[in-house]
Design an enzyme around this catalytic site. Structure first.
Site, short mmCIF file in Angstrom:
data_model
loop_
_atom_site.label_atom_id
_atom_site.label_comp_id
_atom_site.label_asym_id
_atom_site.label_seq_id
_atom_site.Cartn_x
_atom_site.Cartn_y
_atom_site.Cartn_z
N ARG A 164 -19.93 26.60 -17.67
CA ARG A 164 -20.46 27.76 -18.91
C ARG A 164 -21.09 26.73 -19.74
O ARG A 164 -20.32 25.58 -20.45
CB ARG A 164 -19.47 28.24 -19.30
CG ARG A 164 -19.75 29.76 -20.03
CD ARG A 164 -18.51 30.71 -19.86
NE ARG A 164 -17.24 30.08 -20.61
CZ ARG A 164 -17.22 30.27 -21.78
NH1 ARG A 164 -18.08 30.68 -22.55
NH2 ARG A 164 -15.88 29.94 -22.24
N ARG B 64 -19.57 34.04 -31.14
CA ARG B 64 -18.67 33.74 -32.70
C ARG B 64 -20.01 33.23 -33.52
O ARG B 64 -20.88 32.70 -33.50
CB ARG B 64 -17.95 32.67 -32.34
CG ARG B 64 -17.16 32.67 -31.05
CD ARG B 64 -15.88 31.76 -31.16
NE ARG B 64 -16.46 30.42 -30.85
CZ ARG B 64 -15.51 29.33 -30.73
NH1 ARG B 64 -14.22 29.49 -31.13
NH2 ARG B 64 -15.91 28.15 -30.40
N ARG C 45 -2.28 34.39 -19.36
CA ARG C 45 -1.24 35.37 -20.03
C ARG C 45 -1.77 35.92 -21.21
O ARG C 45 -1.76 35.31 -22.18
CB ARG C 45 0.20 35.01 -20.06
CG ARG C 45 1.39 36.18 -19.71
CD ARG C 45 2.63 35.43 -20.01
NE ARG C 45 3.08 35.69 -21.35
CZ ARG C 45 2.87 34.83 -22.47
NH1 ARG C 45 2.40 33.84 -22.36
NH2 ARG C 45 3.37 35.42 -23.56
N TYR D 117 -10.60 22.54 -18.36
CA TYR D 117 -10.74 22.31 -20.10
C TYR D 117 -9.71 21.75 -20.66
O TYR D 117 -8.45 22.08 -20.19
CB TYR D 117 -10.91 23.84 -20.24
CG TYR D 117 -10.95 23.81 -22.00
CD1 TYR D 117 -12.21 23.55 -22.50
CD2 TYR D 117 -9.88 24.10 -22.39
CE1 TYR D 117 -12.15 23.60 -23.62
CE2 TYR D 117 -10.08 23.82 -23.94
CZ TYR D 117 -11.16 23.75 -24.46
OH TYR D 117 -11.30 23.45 -26.17
N ASP E 257 -8.23 20.68 -24.48
CA ASP E 257 -8.21 20.46 -25.91
C ASP E 257 -8.05 19.11 -26.16
O ASP E 257 -7.59 18.25 -25.14
CB ASP E 257 -6.99 21.19 -26.54
CG ASP E 257 -7.57 22.79 -26.69
OD1 ASP E 257 -8.62 22.77 -27.07
OD2 ASP E 257 -6.77 23.72 -26.69
N GLU F 97 -22.95 31.20 -32.10
CA GLU F 97 -22.63 30.54 -30.82
C GLU F 97 -23.09 31.68 -29.60
O GLU F 97 -22.47 32.72 -29.73
CB GLU F 97 -21.48 30.29 -30.72
CG GLU F 97 -20.81 29.67 -29.37
CD GLU F 97 -19.21 29.30 -29.39
OE1 GLU F 97 -18.71 28.45 -30.54
OE2 GLU F 97 -18.58 29.59 -28.49
N ARG G 98 1.52 39.11 -30.06
CA ARG G 98 2.94 38.48 -30.95
C ARG G 98 3.16 39.95 -31.64
O ARG G 98 2.47 40.33 -32.40
CB ARG G 98 2.12 37.43 -31.81
CG ARG G 98 1.81 36.19 -31.22
CD ARG G 98 1.66 35.42 -32.49
NE ARG G 98 0.90 34.25 -32.10
CZ ARG G 98 -0.17 33.38 -32.86
NH1 ARG G 98 -0.46 33.90 -33.82
NH2 ARG G 98 -0.41 32.30 -32.17
C1 LIG Z 1 -17.26 24.44 -27.68
C2 LIG Z 1 -15.94 23.56 -27.84
C3 LIG Z 1 -15.08 23.77 -28.66
C4 LIG Z 1 -14.03 23.11 -28.57
N1 LIG Z 1 -13.02 23.50 -29.69
C5 LIG Z 1 -11.87 22.56 -29.64
C6 LIG Z 1 -10.59 22.80 -30.51
O1 LIG Z 1 -11.01 23.84 -31.49
N2 LIG Z 1 -9.66 22.12 -30.47
C7 LIG Z 1 -9.45 21.36 -29.46
O2 LIG Z 1 -8.27 20.58 -29.44
N3 LIG Z 1 -10.26 21.05 -28.52
C8 LIG Z 1 -11.37 21.36 -28.49
N4 LIG Z 1 -12.45 21.38 -27.46
C9 LIG Z 1 -12.15 20.33 -26.73
C10 LIG Z 1 -12.91 19.06 -27.03
O3 LIG Z 1 -14.18 18.92 -27.49
C11 LIG Z 1 -12.98 17.86 -25.85
O4 LIG Z 1 -13.49 18.76 -24.77
C12 LIG Z 1 -11.80 17.23 -25.27
O5 LIG Z 1 -11.29 16.46 -26.42
C13 LIG Z 1 -11.93 16.53 -24.22
O6 LIG Z 1 -12.39 15.24 -24.33
P1 LIG Z 1 -13.38 14.34 -23.19
O7 LIG Z 1 -13.27 12.97 -23.66
O8 LIG Z 1 -12.58 14.49 -21.92
O9 LIG Z 1 -14.66 15.14 -23.18
P2 LIG Z 1 -15.81 15.17 -23.99
O10 LIG Z 1 -15.62 15.38 -25.53
O11 LIG Z 1 -17.02 16.01 -23.32
O12 LIG Z 1 -16.49 13.58 -23.74
C14 LIG Z 1 -17.19 13.25 -22.53
C15 LIG Z 1 -18.50 12.28 -22.97
O13 LIG Z 1 -18.82 11.58 -21.82
C16 LIG Z 1 -20.34 11.46 -22.02
N5 LIG Z 1 -20.81 11.21 -20.75
C17 LIG Z 1 -20.93 12.17 -19.89
N6 LIG Z 1 -21.92 11.60 -18.87
C18 LIG Z 1 -22.17 10.42 -19.05
C19 LIG Z 1 -22.72 9.52 -18.47
N7 LIG Z 1 -23.63 9.57 -17.46
N8 LIG Z 1 -23.19 8.33 -19.17
C20 LIG Z 1 -22.54 8.04 -20.26
N9 LIG Z 1 -21.67 8.98 -21.02
C21 LIG Z 1 -21.60 10.15 -20.35
C22 LIG Z 1 -20.68 12.76 -22.78
O14 LIG Z 1 -21.82 12.41 -23.62
C23 LIG Z 1 -19.55 12.94 -23.77
O15 LIG Z 1 -19.81 12.44 -25.11
C24 LIG Z 1 -13.73 22.13 -27.73
C25 LIG Z 1 -14.68 22.07 -26.64
C26 LIG Z 1 -15.79 22.50 -26.41
C27 LIG Z 1 -16.93 22.54 -25.54
#
Ligand SMILES: Cc1cc2nc3c(=O)[nH]c(=O)nc-3n(C[C@H](O)[C@H](O)[C@H](O)COP(=O)(O)OP(=O)(O)OC[C@H]3O[C@@H](n4cnc5c(N)ncnc54)[C@H](O)[C@@H]3O)c2cc1C
Length: 408
Positions: free
Chosen positions: A264, A295, A187, A366, A368, A318, A191
């Site tokens: 992506r 950005r 959506r 996705y 946060d 970016e 605001r």
């Molecule tokens: C560009 C971007 C901007 C973002 N901005 C924000 C924001 O402003 N605010 C917000 O709240 N969140 C934001 N996020 C989301 C945040 O970064 C994380 O994606 C979120 O916290 C999810 O965490 P995660 O642990 O699931 O994933 P991830 O942070 O992706 O961690 C997964 C980890 O697993 C590891 N891994 C993968 N495969 C393997 C393997 N085979 N062996 C060992 N390790 C492995 C990776 O290296 C990585 O470190 C953003 C994400 C992106 C991509």
């Protein structure tokens, strides 16, 4: 405690292996160690903790740089807020984003200030609502259509759409917005108040002393052994036979047997510029397709409370594109072909014994940071605790059946 002593104490068979030290994996490891008193082996492919939330101090300027783009912490979940405050205090930073369109600049997401500036008029909330309604009215019948463009036109009309949404979305997804499903923008928020904050959550801010100290504190228990720079797939066969939490890409766990899921990716071009202030704010979006980046981040503005050098500043441009094999996966694309593959992988994951899938990559959603933390806390309480603690297991068995598979 010295690294050697820590290793000695943590040595021995772990009770749980966690793959991936992003906020999902770190939260699972931390709560399993602290609440359940169990040993955890945390394996991370990169050379640092925290996944994409990692930041580092730029040695030349002393400015904290978010390596994977600006990360703003925000949540309305009280449990999560209490949890993260165990490890860090937060600044009172409130994020604001502006979009450059041609020679003009507007606050985003679209709010009363955006509408007044765009139409060059002082409007009350009711007048702005009526203006946008009349702009969008000719497209309202198409709004139920599936495409992102139809949905956006039916919400904000063609002028705001062309100036602020069309080009930015096309660059972000490398796809014509007419070809993108409406679900990509959900959506489109508008605001009708002069509220220019990017997030309207109850709590937001940035870790006072930076992300790295926060993330390291989460892994500081002597019950947690961290192995950075280790790819799970290189050591998979040598790991002890204990329950596993996997937060890497879901398809990769199954050797992409049902086909690769599409993602992506982003490229960041970091520069140090010899000026005290490049753009006057932390994040500027660029709406025009002629500008190749989506950005620009200027990291000093994330911490206005710090005393930064006036000699130079650090920015990152970016760029967004489809991920090829070998690229970092950032955002799930969720194309029609992905949906069938995802169903396939989810049923394979559910059949996997003693493996719990989670996080952004492991659930192909996705998330946060606050969502990843909330989901990890649920996983530990609902699945890991009963699995590792026999008394809790018996209690859980009487109330529900076994569960694994990607967690939400
Ligand atoms: C560009 C971007 C901007 C973002 N901005 C924000 C924001 O402003 N605010 C917000 O709240 N969140 C934001 N996020 C989301 C945040 O970064 C994380 O994606 C979120 O916290 C999810 O965490 P995660 O642990 O699931 O994933 P991830 O942070 O992706 O961690 C997964 C980890 O697993 C590891 N891994 C993968 N495969 C393997 C393997 N085979 N062996 C060992 N390790 C492995 C990776 O290296 C990585 O470190 C953003 C994400 C992106 C991509």
């Amino acid at each position: 405690m010295s690294p050697a002593a820590r290793t000695a104490e943590a040595d021995g068979e772990p009770d749980l292996v966690v793959v991936g030290a992003g906020l999902f994996g770190l939260t699972v490891a931390e709560t399993t160690a602290r609440e359940l008193g169990k040993r955890v082996l945390l394996i991370e492919r990169r050379r640092h903790l925290g996944g994409n939330a990692w930041s580092e101090i730029d040695p030349q300027t002393g400015i904290e740089v978010h390596r994977y783009g600006s990360h703003l912490f925000h949540t309305s979940n009280e449990d999560v807020w209490r949890y993260v405050n165990r490890f860090t205090a937060f600044t009172r930073y409130e994020h604001r984003v502006f979009t450059v369109s041609g020679e003009r600049v507007f606050p985003m997401p679209i709010n009363l200030a955006t509408i007044c500036a765009f139409y060059g008029r002082h409007l009350t909330p009711a007048q702005a609502r009526e203006l946008i309604r009349s702009e969008a009215a000719p497209y309202a019948a198409d709004g139920a259509g599936e495409s992102l463009e139809q949905r956006a036109l039916a919400t904000i009309g063609p002028r705001l759409y062309d100036a602020l949404v069309r080009g930015y979305t096309a660059k972000q997804w490398q796809t014509d917005p007419r070809e993108l499903p409406g679900s990509v923008i959900g959506r489109l928020p508008v605001r009708y108040a002069f509220d220019t904050r990017y997030f309207d959550d109850t709590w937001q801010g940035l870790p006072v002393d930076g992300y790295a100290p926060w993330l390291k504190r989460m892994a500081s228990s002597p019950l947690i052994t961290v192995a950075c720079g280790v790819d799970f797939f290189d050591v998979r066969r040598e790991l002890p036979r204990v329950p596993l939490v996997y937060t890497g890409p879901l398809d990769r766990y199954f050797d992409c047997r049902a086909g690769a899921l599409s993602w992506r990716t982003l490229d960041f071009e970091r520069r140090t510029l010899p000026v005290p202030d490049h753009q006057g704010t932390a994040v500027l979006n660029y709406a025009d397709v002629e500008v190749p980046w989506t950005r620009v981040h200027e990291f000093r503005h994330l911490h206005p409370e710090r005393r930064h050098t006036q000699d130079c500043t650090v920015i990152a441009r970016e760029y967004s594109r489809r991920a090829e094999s070998g690229d970092e996966p950032y955002y799930p694309v969720n194309a029609p072909a992905d949906r069938d593959r995802l169903l396939c992988y989810r049923s394979m994951a559910a059949a996997e014994r003693d493996v719990f899938f989670g996080g952004r990559l492991g659930s192909y959603r996705y998330l946060d940071m606050h969502m990843a933390i909330a989901s990890a806390l649920r996983l530990v309480r609902n699945e890991i605790a009963p699995r590792l603690t026999p008394v809790l297991r018996r209690a859980a068995a009487s109330s529900r059946g076994p569960g694994s598979g990607p967690v939400g």
